[in-house]
Design a protein around this motif. Structure first.
Motif, short mmCIF file in Angstrom:
data_model
loop_
_atom_site.label_atom_id
_atom_site.label_comp_id
_atom_site.label_asym_id
_atom_site.label_seq_id
_atom_site.Cartn_x
_atom_site.Cartn_y
_atom_site.Cartn_z
N LYS A 5 47.29 57.33 51.37
CA LYS A 5 48.09 56.71 52.15
C LYS A 5 49.22 57.57 52.59
CE LYS A 5 51.60 52.91 51.75
NZ LYS A 5 52.16 51.97 51.03
N GLU A 6 49.86 58.18 51.47
CA GLU A 6 51.16 58.93 51.69
C GLU A 6 50.67 60.15 52.71
OE1 GLU A 6 54.23 58.27 51.26
OE2 GLU A 6 53.45 56.21 50.42
N ARG A 9 50.18 59.05 55.81
CA ARG A 9 51.25 58.69 56.74
C ARG A 9 52.01 59.97 56.95
NH1 ARG A 9 54.53 54.71 57.55
NH2 ARG A 9 53.58 53.10 56.52
N PHE A 12 50.49 61.69 60.16
CA PHE A 12 50.89 61.01 61.71
C PHE A 12 52.24 61.27 61.63
CE2 PHE A 12 46.87 59.23 60.84
CZ PHE A 12 46.42 58.57 62.33
N THR A 13 52.98 61.34 60.75
CA THR A 13 54.64 61.33 61.11
C THR A 13 55.06 62.58 61.52
OG1 THR A 13 55.09 59.60 59.64
CG2 THR A 13 56.83 60.63 60.27
N TYR A 17 52.69 62.90 65.47
CA TYR A 17 53.82 62.72 66.32
C TYR A 17 54.55 63.73 67.13
CZ TYR A 17 58.18 60.03 67.94
OH TYR A 17 59.12 59.56 68.51
#
Length: 178
Positions: A5-6, A9, A12-13, A17
């Motif tokens: 999950k980390e 994240r 994606f971040t 992005y």
């Protein structure tokens, strides 16, 4: 599972992005280059280039003349609106980027494409200003609305330089259906 999950994240971040923001910016630049290169003559290309560079000149003065130290009226104004307004304005801008472009690119002279280059350039300058003021993260709802609506319009109607058949239907109706 928490590590996955980390990692996702973070990817994606911190990877996707920034790549998306750069892709939007380069997409706008490619549109502008395409519009300028389609000028019929030197005068047409100069008019289109002027439309493309005018927002950059305005940005220079906006950055150089911020008012009192620490006062950023444009930044404060943009952040004052609630996120739902950012989303709706982004959707309108996304729609306008494609549909207004489609209308303006039909123009036989260089006025329409020059105005479209101006509009696209303002969109790019807005992104640059948002990055310079460190508020791009606060405008995620704006970007989301803009990207989703522009993407859906392109999926259903094609890019702005493609005629969607409206002008052919209108000219056919005015000639009596021939």
């Amino acid at each position: 599972m928490d590590q996955v999950k980390e990692v996702l994240r973070a990817v994606f971040t911190y990877v996707l992005y920034p790549v998306m923001v750069l892709a939007i910016f380069f997409f706008i630049i490619a549109f502008i280059v395409n519009i300028v290169s389609q000028g019929k003559n030197l005068s047409g290309r100069v008019r289109r280039l002027t439309g493309a560079f005018l927002p950059l000149m305005i940005l220079i003065f906006v950055v150089l003349l911020p008012g009192e130290k620490g006062e950023e009226p444009i930044r404060a104004f943009l952040l004052w609106f609630p996120k739902i307004v950012h989303l709706l304005v982004g959707a309108v801008v996304g729609f306008a980027l494609i549909e207004v472009g489609r209308i303006l690119m039909r123009d036989d002279d260089d006025t329409g494409p020059s105005v479209y280059a101006l509009f696209l350039s303002f969109a790019g300058v807005f992104m640059i200003y948002s990055i310079m003021q460190n508020i791009l993260g606060s405008l995620n709802y704006f970007l989301f609305g803009m990207i989703v609506v522009a993407g859906v319009v392109v999926i259903f109607k094609g890019p702005p330089w493609e005629d969607d058949g409206t002008s052919r239907r209108l000219s056919s109706q005015t000639r009596g259906g021939r």
